[in-house]
Write an enzyme that holds these catalytic residues in place. Structure first.
Site, PDB file in Angstrom:
ATOM      1  N   ASP A  87      -9.610  -4.105  -5.830  1.00 15.97           N
ATOM      2  CA  ASP A  87      -8.997  -2.960  -5.151  1.00 15.97           C
ATOM      3  C   ASP A  87      -9.186  -1.701  -6.006  1.00 15.97           C
ATOM      4  OD1 ASP A  87      -7.363  -1.131  -3.843  1.00 15.97           O
ATOM      5  OD2 ASP A  87      -5.541  -2.326  -4.001  1.00 15.97           O
ATOM      6  N   HIS A 145      -8.144  -4.540  -1.383  1.00 17.28           N
ATOM      7  CA  HIS A 145      -6.930  -3.930  -0.878  1.00 17.28           C
ATOM      8  C   HIS A 145      -6.559  -4.557   0.472  1.00 17.28           C
ATOM      9  CE1 HIS A 145      -4.039  -0.619  -0.984  1.00 17.28           C
ATOM     10  NE2 HIS A 145      -4.218  -0.491   0.313  1.00 17.28           N
ATOM     11  N   SER A 194       0.829  -1.203   0.000  1.00 21.22           N
ATOM     12  CA  SER A 194       0.000   0.000   0.000  1.00 21.22           C
ATOM     13  C   SER A 194       0.868   1.259   0.000  1.00 21.22           C
ATOM     14  CB  SER A 194      -0.970  -0.045   1.187  1.00 21.22           C
ATOM     15  OG  SER A 194      -1.953   0.941   1.077  1.00 21.22           O
TER      16      SER A 194
END
Length: 330
Positions: free
Chosen positions: A251, A281, A153
């Site tokens: 995501d 995600h 991320s």
């Protein structure tokens, strides 16, 4: 494909977020409360806390040695958390799995967080630790071969930015970059990428939450137009390290990661893009106990230990690069 049923089940048990603005302190405390006790964590040959002395100050690190050996490849890991969450403890399980499945000595970075520390504090810490690792190869029993960087991320943001910064500085020791569902364009325009609308609601991270979650970073010196903040805006990607970009099918950030992998390939960088079906995600952090998603660590090990990285697109129906380039404002 629908969301993995076990992920869907767990997401369905979560309470709605509290009303009002995000509270970093409360959210960090909530994360810390979920960290498992030491005896429940994956055992390795050794795990030790240390301090890396960098040009911008001392940075806490945690060093994971998978087995007893004479020498190791090095993997420097940057945790995710939208630049204001995450810690050495919350992502300890990720670092342990990376060490086990890659055979590399992993150095996890406890970089400074927003909003307490303004940009580029966290980025400087990450870059400084990579340079520190290269300079302390003897004490780390580095085999002198792989010096890889990895992150999930926002940690993936730092991976791309560190790789670019190192290249521009003439520091060519980084051999590989691994990005798990990276955030590479902090503009957050909902119309910029199809996945921002296709995966906007119902899969964990929601498109509407991107701006508030990243506001602590963007309101403290990080300009989305800066390629060190939004690495996809970097025009010249030639000469960067070989890359593995892992994305989740569901995501909102899927398309920017896949576009970045495509652009690296066009620039002559060996790059593999691998899309994980049924995943939203954060699946490496939260759902890697599922065999389908633990495979991301195994794939990382195969990538780092291959003699010659291959450029390929795996399990992904990626939109035309010209279309995505236009959507990225290029």
């Amino acid at each position: 494909m629908a969301l993995h049923p076990e992920i869907a089940r767990i997401l369905g048990t979560l309470p709605p977020p509290p009303p009002g603005p995000l509270n970093p302190g409360a959210m960090r405390a909530g994360e810390a409360a979920q960290v498992p006790p030491l005896e429940d964590r994956l055992p390795l040959y050794s795990v030790e806390d240390a301090t890396a002395a960098t040009p911008t100050g001392d940075v806490p690190v945690r060093i994971y040695t998978p087995v007893d050996a004479d020498a190791y490849g090095l993997l420097v890991y940057f945790h995710g958390g939208a630049f204001f969450l995450g810690s050495l403890d919350t992502h300890d399980h990720v670092a342990r799995a990376l060490a086990k499945e890659t055979g590399h000595k992993v150095i996890s970075v406890g970089y400074r967080l927003a909003p307490e520390s303004a940009f580029p504090a966290g980025l400087e810490d990450c870059y400084g630790v990579v340079r520190w690792a290269a300079g302390h190869g003897e004490s780390l029993n580095w085999d002198g071969k792989n010096l890889a960087i990895a992150g999930d991320s926002s940690g993936g943001t730092f991976v791309a930015a560190v790789a670019a910064k190192a290249h521009d500085d003439g520091f060519d020791a980084i051999t590989h970059q691994v990005m798990f569902y990276p955030s590479l364009d902090l503009d957050f325009d909902e119309d910029r990428y199809p996945s921002m609308r296709e995966n906007a609601v119902g899969y964990g991270l929601e498109t509407a939450g991107l701006k508030p979650f990243n506001s602590f970073y963007l309101e403290n010196g990080a300009d989305p137009a800066d390629p060190l903040v939004s690495p996809i805006k970097r025009e010249d990607l030639t000469g960067l390290p070989a890359a593995l970009v892992i994305t989740g099918e569901l995501d909102p950030l899927r398309d920017e990661g896949e576009l970045y992998g495509q652009r690296l390939t066009v620039a002559g960088v060996p790059a593999t893009v691998s899309r994980y079906a049924g995943a939203g995600h954060g699946f490496v952090q939260h759902f890697s106990w599922l065999p389908e998603y633990h495979r991301a660590f195994e794939e990382t090990g195969a990538f780092l230990n291959a003699e010659i990285p291959n450029a390929e697109i795996l399990n992904a129906e990626i939109p035309n690069a010209e279309i995505l380039n236009a959507q990225a404002g290029r």
